[in-house]
Scaffold this active site. Structure first.
Site, PDB file in Angstrom:
ATOM      1  CE  LYS A 282     -10.416  -6.047  -6.797  1.00  0.00           C
ATOM      2  NZ  LYS A 282      -9.607  -6.396  -5.531  1.00  0.00           N
TER       3      LYS A 282
ATOM      4  CB  THR B 184     -10.508  -1.906  -2.820  1.00  0.00           C
ATOM      5  OG1 THR B 184     -10.033  -2.030  -4.188  1.00  0.00           O
ATOM      6  CG2 THR B 184     -10.224  -3.562  -2.256  1.00  0.00           C
TER       7      THR B 184
ATOM      8  CG  HIS C 248      -8.172  -8.360  -1.949  1.00  0.00           C
ATOM      9  ND1 HIS C 248      -8.522  -7.073  -1.520  1.00  0.00           N
ATOM     10  CD2 HIS C 248      -7.036  -8.462  -2.169  1.00  0.00           C
ATOM     11  CE1 HIS C 248      -7.505  -6.271  -1.638  1.00  0.00           C
ATOM     12  NE2 HIS C 248      -6.472  -6.886  -2.223  1.00  0.00           N
TER      13      HIS C 248
ATOM     14  CB  SER D 248      -2.937  -1.625  -8.089  1.00  0.00           C
ATOM     15  OG  SER D 248      -2.672  -1.427  -6.652  1.00  0.00           O
TER      16      SER D 248
ATOM     17  CE1 TYR E  86      -7.369  -2.055  -0.411  1.00  0.00           C
ATOM     18  CE2 TYR E  86      -5.292  -1.027  -1.678  1.00  0.00           C
ATOM     19  CZ  TYR E  86      -6.197  -2.382  -1.405  1.00  0.00           C
ATOM     20  OH  TYR E  86      -6.041  -3.423  -1.544  1.00  0.00           O
TER      21      TYR E  86
HETATM   22  C1  FMN Z   1      -0.183  -9.724  -5.752  1.00  0.00           C
HETATM   23  C2  FMN Z   1      -1.609  -9.097  -5.484  1.00  0.00           C
HETATM   24  C3  FMN Z   1      -1.834  -7.861  -5.550  1.00  0.00           C
HETATM   25  C4  FMN Z   1      -3.053  -7.425  -5.398  1.00  0.00           C
HETATM   26  N1  FMN Z   1      -3.273  -5.814  -5.293  1.00  0.00           N
HETATM   27  C5  FMN Z   1      -4.362  -5.616  -4.924  1.00  0.00           C
HETATM   28  C6  FMN Z   1      -4.699  -4.188  -5.027  1.00  0.00           C
HETATM   29  O1  FMN Z   1      -3.444  -3.488  -5.192  1.00  0.00           O
HETATM   30  N2  FMN Z   1      -5.824  -3.531  -4.949  1.00  0.00           N
HETATM   31  C7  FMN Z   1      -7.037  -4.662  -5.038  1.00  0.00           C
HETATM   32  O2  FMN Z   1      -8.030  -3.935  -4.861  1.00  0.00           O
HETATM   33  N3  FMN Z   1      -6.960  -5.754  -5.004  1.00  0.00           N
HETATM   34  C8  FMN Z   1      -5.733  -6.342  -5.213  1.00  0.00           C
HETATM   35  N4  FMN Z   1      -5.303  -7.716  -5.373  1.00  0.00           N
HETATM   36  C9  FMN Z   1      -6.794  -8.454  -5.700  1.00  0.00           C
HETATM   37  C10 FMN Z   1      -7.074  -8.541  -7.044  1.00  0.00           C
HETATM   38  O3  FMN Z   1      -7.317  -7.337  -7.667  1.00  0.00           O
HETATM   39  C11 FMN Z   1      -8.079  -9.658  -7.545  1.00  0.00           C
HETATM   40  O4  FMN Z   1      -9.255  -9.337  -6.618  1.00  0.00           O
HETATM   41  C12 FMN Z   1      -7.531 -11.285  -7.147  1.00  0.00           C
HETATM   42  O5  FMN Z   1      -6.253 -11.189  -7.560  1.00  0.00           O
HETATM   43  C13 FMN Z   1      -8.357 -12.089  -7.967  1.00  0.00           C
HETATM   44  O6  FMN Z   1      -8.028 -13.342  -7.862  1.00  0.00           O
HETATM   45  P1  FMN Z   1      -7.008 -14.116  -9.014  1.00  0.00           P
HETATM   46  O7  FMN Z   1      -5.757 -13.579  -8.606  1.00  0.00           O
HETATM   47  O8  FMN Z   1      -7.230 -15.624  -8.524  1.00  0.00           O
HETATM   48  O9  FMN Z   1      -7.571 -14.005 -10.346  1.00  0.00           O
HETATM   49  C14 FMN Z   1      -4.334  -8.380  -5.584  1.00  0.00           C
HETATM   50  C15 FMN Z   1      -4.124  -9.532  -5.708  1.00  0.00           C
HETATM   51  C16 FMN Z   1      -2.574 -10.211  -5.988  1.00  0.00           C
HETATM   52  C17 FMN Z   1      -2.534 -11.594  -6.163  1.00  0.00           C
HETATM   53  C1  COI Z   2      -0.421  -2.886  -1.357  1.00  0.00           C
HETATM   54  C2  COI Z   2      -1.254  -4.121  -1.024  1.00  0.00           C
HETATM   55  C3  COI Z   2      -2.252  -3.460   0.074  1.00  0.00           C
HETATM   56  C4  COI Z   2      -1.910  -4.638  -2.180  1.00  0.00           C
HETATM   57  C5  COI Z   2      -3.043  -5.512  -2.292  1.00  0.00           C
HETATM   58  O1  COI Z   2      -4.243  -5.101  -2.113  1.00  0.00           O
HETATM   59  C6  COI Z   2      -2.668  -6.897  -1.937  1.00  0.00           C
HETATM   60  O2  COI Z   2      -1.742  -7.229  -1.992  1.00  0.00           O
HETATM   61  O3  COI Z   2      -3.585  -7.729  -2.020  1.00  0.00           O
END
Ligand code: FMN
Ligand code: COI
Length: 363
Positions: free
Chosen positions: A221, A157, A245, A110, A131
């Site tokens: 994404k 993303t 997401h 990330s 991003y």
């Molecule tokens: C705590 C957390 C932080 C995330 N941070 C990002 C991120 O920084 N960038 C991003 O593109 N997606 C982020 N996501 C989305 C994940 O990449 C992913 O799309 C999603 O968690 C998939 O679903 P799942 O948690 O049910 O497996 C985040 C998701 C969670 C739960």
């Molecule tokens: C720092 C956040 C923007 C990371 C993210 O994409 C998320 O928490 O879903």
């Protein structure tokens, strides 16, 4: 902390993780936007899809391996980008990367990592999630660092022109990382820590501009609409992550597994399609691959593994899923992921008119 051998499912690991996290951090990881209806429907939609296995097919010799962007992986499960791994465990992204290397899969790091991208092991196949920042020079400088550090792809993303409203975080007042943790890759050349901007002005031209400054493959994404998938192909992207997401952006979106078939239909055969959102079981992986995904990503389960047992915990998450995929393939009568197709998915009761057993209604 050594990982617990009494974990038999990702659900066990989630429960173990809850005991190690503060409420505000557990909520940050678990939570989603609005009513969290998309979070729930990602799971519900998987559970609605029923499998129809084949029998007597000699599945004694099997593999869970796949090829993704030209690279052989031992499992069709890759690590989706998630922020702040050091909130889950002090070893953070470094522990995740080691577990990913041991599993021979891919880690999407990330942009909100709490470790410098250069410190995340070279032995791991890693891609960098971005991003796109309003300051294009900052994004370009980070891309150049990723190239130099040997990253294999960039994942932009595109579902975040603004940040989704995560009510749990608002209620808990969780807006900042604790002292000692920061988004290490948001420090610019002058040493200033920047916030990650969600840029509402990004367009397809922004993707073209990124492609013009890098030789790395660029994936998008957060695509859910087949027309956007077609457009992505036209703009020369190397792959798509079909994602909502994890329900953290627009609440009320279609579940990713329900969005997948139309997207698979829209892109050329063999075009890399990764699905994430709600993948918790080997049978979910089978469902996604059968409906056209090349691989799946997991988000939260990696954070649970980290929180519950550091590197070993993440290894257990990846190993459990790989084992479940292997067993699910065997039980479906399929010996390798790329032999899965929609034939293994039950399409529902026949819609043709039922012929009465006793025409005329007489017994
Ligand atoms: C705590 C957390 C932080 C995330 N941070 C990002 C991120 O920084 N960038 C991003 O593109 N997606 C982020 N996501 C989305 C994940 O990449 C992913 O799309 C999603 O968690 C998939 O679903 P799942 O948690 O049910 O497996 C985040 C998701 C969670 C739960
Ligand atoms: C720092 C956040 C923007 C990371 C993210 O994409 C998320 O928490 O879903």
């Amino acid at each position: 902390m050594p990982a617990d051998t009494r974990w038999f499912s990702l659900d066990d690991i989630e429960k173990a993780a809850q005991n190690t996290l503060t409420k505000e951090h557990a909520d940050f990881f678990a939570g989603a936007a609005g009513d969290e209806s998309t979070l729930r429907s990602n799971r519900d939609a998987f559970e609605r899809i029923r499998l129809r296995p084949r029998v007597l097919r000699d599945v004694s010799s099997r593999s869970t391996g796949i090829t993704l962007l030209g690279r052989h992986l031992d499992t069709p499960v890759i690590v989706s980008p998630t922020a702040f791994h050091r909130l889950a465990h002090p070893d953070g992204e470094i522990a995740t990367a080691r577990a990913v290397a041991a599993a021979n899969t891919v880690m999407i790091v990330s942009m909100a990592a709490t470790t410098r991208i250069e410190a995340i092991g070279e032995e791991t196949e890693r891609w960098l999630q971005l991003y796109l920042q309003p300051d294009g020079d900052f994004t370009t400088a980070l891309v150049q660092r990723a190239e130099k550090a040997g990253y294999g792809a960039l994942v932009v993303t595109v579902d975040s022109p603004v940040l989704g409203r995560r009510e749990r975080d608002h209620r808990n007042g969780f807006h900042d990382l604790p002292a000692g943790l920061r988004c290490e890759n948001m420090v610019d050349d002058a040493g200033t820590l920047r916030s990650i901007a969600m840029d509402a002005s990004v367009t397809w031209e922004s993707v073209d501009r990124l492609r013009a400054v890098t030789g790395l493959p660029v994936l998008l994404k957060g695509v859910l609409h087949p027309d956007d998938a077609r457009r992505a192909v036209d703009h020369g992207v190397a792959g798509i992550v079909v994602s909502n997401h994890g329900g953290r952006q627009l609440d009320g979106t279609v579940a990713t597994i329900d969005a997948l078939p139309a997207i698979a239909e829209a892109v050329p055969d063999g075009f890399p399609l990764i699905l994430d959102g709600g993948v918790r079981r080997g049978i979910d992986v089978v469902r996604a691959l059968a409906l056209g995904a090349s691989a799946v990503g997991i988000g939260r389960p990696v954070l649970w593994g980290l929180a519950a047992g550091g590197q070993d915990g993440v290894s257990q998450v990846l190993d459990l899923l790989r084992t479940e995929v292997d067993e699910a393939l065997a039980l479906c009568g399929v010996s390798r992921p790329d032999h899965l197709d929609p034939d293994v998915i039950w399409t529902g009761p026949p819609t043709h008119r039922r012929v009465p057993k006793h025409p005329g209604g007489h017994p």
